[in-house]
Design an enzyme around this catalytic site. Structure first.
Site, PDB file in Angstrom:
ATOM      1  N   GLY C 141      52.426  -7.793  71.830  1.00  0.00           N
ATOM      2  CA  GLY C 141      52.058  -8.693  70.622  1.00  0.00           C
ATOM      3  C   GLY C 141      52.082 -10.196  70.800  1.00  0.00           C
ATOM      4  CB  CYS C 142      50.046 -13.019  69.377  1.00  0.00           C
ATOM      5  SG  CYS C 142      50.276 -12.463  67.729  1.00  0.00           S
ATOM      6  CE1 TYR C 143      53.832 -15.138  64.435  1.00  0.00           C
ATOM      7  CE2 TYR C 143      52.990 -12.977  63.747  1.00  0.00           C
ATOM      8  CZ  TYR C 143      53.053 -14.462  63.458  1.00  0.00           C
ATOM      9  OH  TYR C 143      52.379 -14.916  62.375  1.00  0.00           O
ATOM     10  CB  THR C 145      54.008 -13.180  73.971  1.00  0.00           C
ATOM     11  OG1 THR C 145      53.222 -11.897  74.054  1.00  0.00           O
ATOM     12  CG2 THR C 145      53.749 -14.305  75.278  1.00  0.00           C
TER      13      THR C 145
END
Lengths: 330, 330, 330, 330
Positions: C141-143, C145
């Site tokens: 997921g973006c967060y 990372t």
């Protein structure tokens, strides 16, 4: 490998040349100058370039730059380039991003005294194939690029009486130094009209369209809350009943060999970070008006990208070399 | 009618005082000073005030201002107020929007030398009813206002060990002068953390929460692409198992007599242009954390509006006088 | 040349894969699917890709995609990937950008029923070299990372008791479909905290940091008025007196072989459009806190770029292949 | 006290009526309708109104609204008002913010079938003093307000052959429902031209300028990354050599009794949240062009504020009542 020098590497056009040239397979930046930043790592100023350049800003004169390079980009303020070109142009090819060599005799009326009578080729490759043989190339202004490309095909055909160019630009065109206009609380949620009837770029538009045909030119620029991009809404008042399809065909023919001209829904997003000029055409059936909208990235097709396109042409490369990448549309 | 003087009327807090006082039924601005703009119409500088003020900026000293007024707002840079207060405070009530009188003995450690040992009342009326009797009121900083109000009820109860205040502010807090940070291409589409562990406003938060109870304070501010507003995400690490409903009830009781405290979905929009501090509470059931989010308009509750609220209290008016208007939520 | 299939090409992660793969010298997109857009030119939907792709969206099933390709990217909603993977993974390598295979046993507690018990490698190459041997890679997921990379080195050393991740994201993470949150009048000039204590990405952070050491995790996300980028302010509460320099050295060692980790002033601008994760560290000398700030582009390092980085690792290429370009910092 | 009803209170024009009427000393909102939100507190939908209204949305028909009120504002979609007016207009004064009664015979050509042949007064009080005697007032469109006010004085004098209105609007004019255009990633850092030659508002401009004189009208709207405001750049092609000073004097005379017309540097900031229309004039000395720039807040002078101005005129109040406040310029 073309050895590239950049004189004036601390500002936005210099930064953008550096960003774009990372991707160029046939060119390498060997020297970047800055008086104020002598000795500082380029990547410590342009922090997005960290990992891409180990160069430091040099404080060297034009001749020293010429000795190490094949081409020099001048990314200096208006008025400064004319003092550098004489020291460069016999030794290397020169692409001047300032206004100094864009206007011929008209220059002094618009910008003030000029000290170097030398002529340059106006570096809009779509209209000036003679860029190929230029030693000194005057890279066009950002507004003129979008405006001229929007109107040229019809002006050349003599079908336009008058044009009103209403342009909307991102603020990066005003440069890296903070100003009242670029102050976030002044620009955000706003739009600012400026130099409403007398912007200096008008002279370039008049000159270049005047080479193609006879047309009255009006130009009003605005700044919008956007970093990059210029959308120009060109209101063309036609002197004929030509219909929309014929006009489209005329534009397609005119730009048939121009890879950076696309017919596309105009949006700053679709050109962001790229050298494209996207055009769309809509005939107003109720009046004699044709609306042509052009979208460019003012920092790329309107400045540093077009400069590299000119370099490609001047060195016999395909004009898309190092410039063929899609926009950061989000 | 309260006669109001504003010393330093060219900046944002001065401009905002002028905007808000247009609506105040019991106060009238009679003098606004600016050294640099002497003689210029206020409405020619703050162009949105055209039609509302015929005043011109005056270049007069503090005593001359005191002679014409009942209350003086100091909208001057930190360090300048302490040179003016001694000439004002015996004659008129003074509300200082700078940091000069906010910190007691701590001031010099944070800001540098102080020349006036006089004490002031810290002008957060929700916590300091003694503002009513103040002659010199130190108007709080913008970040401390949002941070202190978010944590005060629980700190007073001794239920919090440590707080991490993570604040996100619009750029207007940095003032009217263009800077690198306020340069549109730097701030738009970005968020900037700054003074990550050592912002000067931390001292105010420590002082005021320290008056209520014992708590470790951490503070990190950020600037977001917004003109106005501060959202503070207060991460409170609790030392007890108190549940969410009890906490809500505790906050409601604590702020029962505070018209500008609302329990509302926190959004900069809902407070824009107003003196409200909107709060929301959410208990993290997986950890010992409580998240309190406060939203204020940094220019109003965080500066000029709170100053007028303080004036109201100091003059025995209802504290909402002239300040009771809804936000420009769009 | 690696033959690439993209299942679900109409959304933002699909669009971004297409944009990035234009520059990849070893990979070529041969099929892009979309049920709703069958037969439509990719460049008529993603208009910035005009001139770069002649492909049309295909409405074909997973097995048909597998037959034409060497690797398949799944750019589909959560819950859809688990229905496709069984038809793909025996024939081709699969990189899933959805959440379906990121969490092991924890998945059902967070997202709901799972129909495929198969395990995947968590595709954060900086922490998981075993990506090299994966047939099924769960792209993070973006967060997570940005959060995991900010804290991993210290958690591994056992020096952190608790972390508060306060993240600020551009809105593109919410996808291409208009919503209340992405409605310009709601987001502009605002900042929105959401899922303040219970965002689903927290489970990934807990899982991955839990593999390294023992630490309490708090996570609160916000949306800011920005298209791209996530800035995570990680407040690390240390259990030791380690000083700032030691910490820096520890991070540098940990990430010594990670070309996309840079120690740089964190700014969304410096990573925009790129696969970098920029980190900065600041020790709070007054408390036990260390602030680590990470900046990533949520669409690149937080999604499609990391997916390509994983592809590079899975095919034995240098992990920077096709991804080594500077940010569009303006 | 004027008893006010609002039919359709959930959208932006309804919300803005509610915001503005808080400050009106002679009017009180007694009923607000919404079918979908029946029974919900107004302040739970328009959260910035918390503390200002205890009203709940009512689901009642037009006649019931008429029975409780002196004036009814119709804040409903185009096409809906014509079904309500017949039930209202014999009992109360009606101000219709939709397009239904703005155009006479032209309506059906532009919008489609009309079921109520009744005539209304076009509610641009600066040009239509007969608003004072209206029972049914057709509140103008947002673009027409800014465009007509920019050109009216010269058109009335017969000095203009043709006008090109190039308008730039904030997105709130498109309403509260999320769309592709209002999706933040599409609008931010962009500018969008739409309905380039055929926007429906053109008919209003043609009608109103046609009442004053003979002129060819061209109109192209754009949306900019701004919540509120419309800047209209009116390029007037003159048929005479009149100089700039004469034109200024002509405008000042024309608008001498209009408190909301200001001659001011045009900026969306100076009118934000207010009922002003700021105008500036610049003669192009090189051509026959005059550039008039108007700035309005589309939600106020372009919608709800002008509706209240009309109410004031219809009830014999000073037209500035409840509307005389300065802009939120920051």
């Amino acid at each position: 490998m073309i050895r590239v020098g950049i004189i004036g590497g601390s500002g936005y056009t210099g930064s953008e040349l550096l960003r774009l040239l990372v991707q160029h397979p046939e060119a390498e930046v060997v020297v970047v100058t800055s008086r104020a930043l002598e000795g500082v790592l380029v990547a410590d100023v342009h922090r997005h370039l960290k990992g891409f350049y180990n160069l430091r800003f040099a404080n060297v004169d034009a001749k020293t730059v010429a000795n190490q390079t094949d081409v020099v980009f001048l990314a200096v303020p208006h008025g400064a380039a004319m003092g550098l070109v004489p020291d460069l142009v016999d030794a290397v090819k020169v692409i001047d991003l300032s206004a100094d060599y864009r206007l011929g005799a008209e220059y002094e009326a618009v910008y003030g005294p000029h000290t170097d009578p030398r002529e340059a080729v106006y570096g809009l490759p779509e209209l000036h194939p003679e860029v190929a043989h230029a030693r000194l190339c005057a890279n066009p202004g950002c507004y003129p690029t979008g405006a001229i490309l929007a109107a040229a095909p019809l002006v050349k055909e003599g079908l336009v009486d008058e044009v009103i160019f209403d342009s909307k630009s991102g603020i990066s065109g005003a440069g890296a130094a903070p100003t009242e206009t670029s102050h976030y609380p002044n620009l955000a949620e706003n739009i600012i009209a400026y130099q409403v009837t007398q912007h200096r770029h008008k002279a370039e538009i008049v000159q270049e369209l005047g080479r193609l045909g006879r047309v009255a030119v009006n130009f009003t620029p605005h700044v919008i809350p956007s970093i990059r991009g210029i959308l120009t809404t060109a209101h063309l008042l036609l002197n004929t009943m030509i219909d929309g399809e014929e006009i489209v065909s005329l534009y397609e023919t005119f730009y048939a060999k121009c890879p950076f001209i696309r017919f596309n829904v105009p949006s700053l997003k679709s050109v962001r970070g790229t050298n494209f000029c996207d055009l769309s055409l809509e005939r107003d059936n109720a009046t004699r008006r044709l609306v042509v909208i052009s979208a460019i990235d003012n920092m790329v097709k309107g400045a540093s990208g077009q400069a590299i396109q000119n370099m490609n042409v001047m060195f016999g490369l395909d004009q898309t070399t190092g410039l063929w990448s899609p926009a950061l549309s989000l």
